[in-house]
Scaffold this motif. Structure first.
Motif, mmCIF file in Angstrom:
data_model
loop_
_atom_site.group_PDB
_atom_site.id
_atom_site.type_symbol
_atom_site.label_atom_id
_atom_site.label_comp_id
_atom_site.label_asym_id
_atom_site.label_seq_id
_atom_site.Cartn_x
_atom_site.Cartn_y
_atom_site.Cartn_z
ATOM 1 N N GLY A 94 0.767 -1.239 0.000
ATOM 2 C CA GLY A 94 0.000 0.000 0.000
ATOM 3 C C GLY A 94 0.794 1.282 0.000
ATOM 4 O O GLY A 94 0.221 2.368 0.118
ATOM 5 N N MET A 95 2.116 1.213 -0.121
ATOM 6 C CA MET A 95 2.899 2.446 -0.141
ATOM 7 C C MET A 95 2.577 3.221 -1.418
ATOM 8 O O MET A 95 2.552 2.666 -2.508
ATOM 9 C CB MET A 95 4.402 2.160 -0.057
ATOM 10 C CG MET A 95 5.240 3.435 0.042
ATOM 11 S SD MET A 95 7.020 3.143 0.234
ATOM 12 C CE MET A 95 7.130 2.964 2.007
ATOM 13 N N ALA A 96 2.347 4.503 -1.249
ATOM 14 C CA ALA A 96 2.004 5.365 -2.372
ATOM 15 C C ALA A 96 3.215 5.586 -3.282
ATOM 16 O O ALA A 96 4.363 5.581 -2.822
ATOM 17 C CB ALA A 96 1.507 6.712 -1.860
ATOM 18 N N ILE A 97 2.936 5.795 -4.555
ATOM 19 C CA ILE A 97 3.999 6.054 -5.531
ATOM 20 C C ILE A 97 4.830 7.260 -5.098
ATOM 21 O O ILE A 97 6.059 7.231 -5.166
ATOM 22 C CB ILE A 97 3.409 6.273 -6.948
ATOM 23 C CG1 ILE A 97 2.864 4.954 -7.514
ATOM 24 C CG2 ILE A 97 4.426 6.897 -7.896
ATOM 25 C CD1 ILE A 97 3.922 3.964 -7.938
ATOM 26 N N ARG A 98 4.190 8.321 -4.637
ATOM 27 C CA ARG A 98 4.948 9.523 -4.237
ATOM 28 C C ARG A 98 5.901 9.216 -3.086
ATOM 29 O O ARG A 98 7.005 9.754 -3.027
ATOM 30 C CB ARG A 98 4.016 10.688 -3.930
ATOM 31 C CG ARG A 98 3.251 10.556 -2.657
ATOM 32 C CD ARG A 98 2.354 11.769 -2.373
ATOM 33 N NE ARG A 98 1.584 11.553 -1.185
ATOM 34 C CZ ARG A 98 0.531 10.762 -1.083
ATOM 35 N NH1 ARG A 98 0.099 10.111 -2.140
ATOM 36 N NH2 ARG A 98 -0.102 10.607 0.055
#
Length: 161
Positions: A94-98
């Motif tokens: 779930g880590m965001a791309i940003r």
């Protein structure tokens, strides 16, 4: 080796761990010998069960650097494959791309950024732990309903219809 194979290998490695997860377990998850020779985009896509489009996207947004062969085709070395394995694990959790872009920028800046990278990973670990608790609660609710309908619960009932 597709992502499902990597996940199976990871879960098997976890079953072999007696105590807390170690760095050695993580290192065993990536068979670097599979990437000892440069790999094409198709080979990496198959290995990680990703589309070539996603691999090109990750390259375009700076998550991974990919060399080119004499013909100008992408050529993934072992370091790029290792980074992609890490990126896929972080995206799956779930880590965001940003956040991944920020992490990669910090990693590329060198050892002076270790404290900031550590903070980012500690925060992400807390998020994963919260998700695990939520999933455990959801599993309990699902198993309760299965039992209510006369079904059998537990690990041995998985995959049986």
């Amino acid at each position: 080796m597709a992502t499902d194979d990597l996940m199976s290998k990871a879960l098997t490695a976890l079953d072999e761990v007696d105590g807390p997860m170690s760095v050695e377990v993580i290192h065993r998850l990536v068979d670097v010998s599979a990437a000892a020779d440069p790999m094409t985009i198709r080979e990496v896509a198959d290995l990680l069960d990703m589309s070539p489009h996603t691999l090109r996207y990750y390259e375009r947004i700076g998550l991974v650097e990919v060399g080119r062969d004499a013909s100008g085709h992408r050529s993934y070395d072992a370091e790029a494959v290792r980074r992609l394995v890490f990126l896929t694990r972080m995206r799956l959790s779930g880590m965001a791309i940003r956040d991944l872009q920020h992490y990669v920028r910090l990693a590329d800046e060198g050892d002076d950024t270790v404290p900031e990278r550590l903070d980012l990973l500690l925060e992400h670990r807390d998020t994963i732990r919260r998700q695990l608790k939520e999933l455990t609660l959801s599993l309990a609710a699902t198993e309760y309903k299965i039992a209510t309908y006369g079904g059998h619960t537990g690990p041995s009932s998985a995959g049986k219809a």
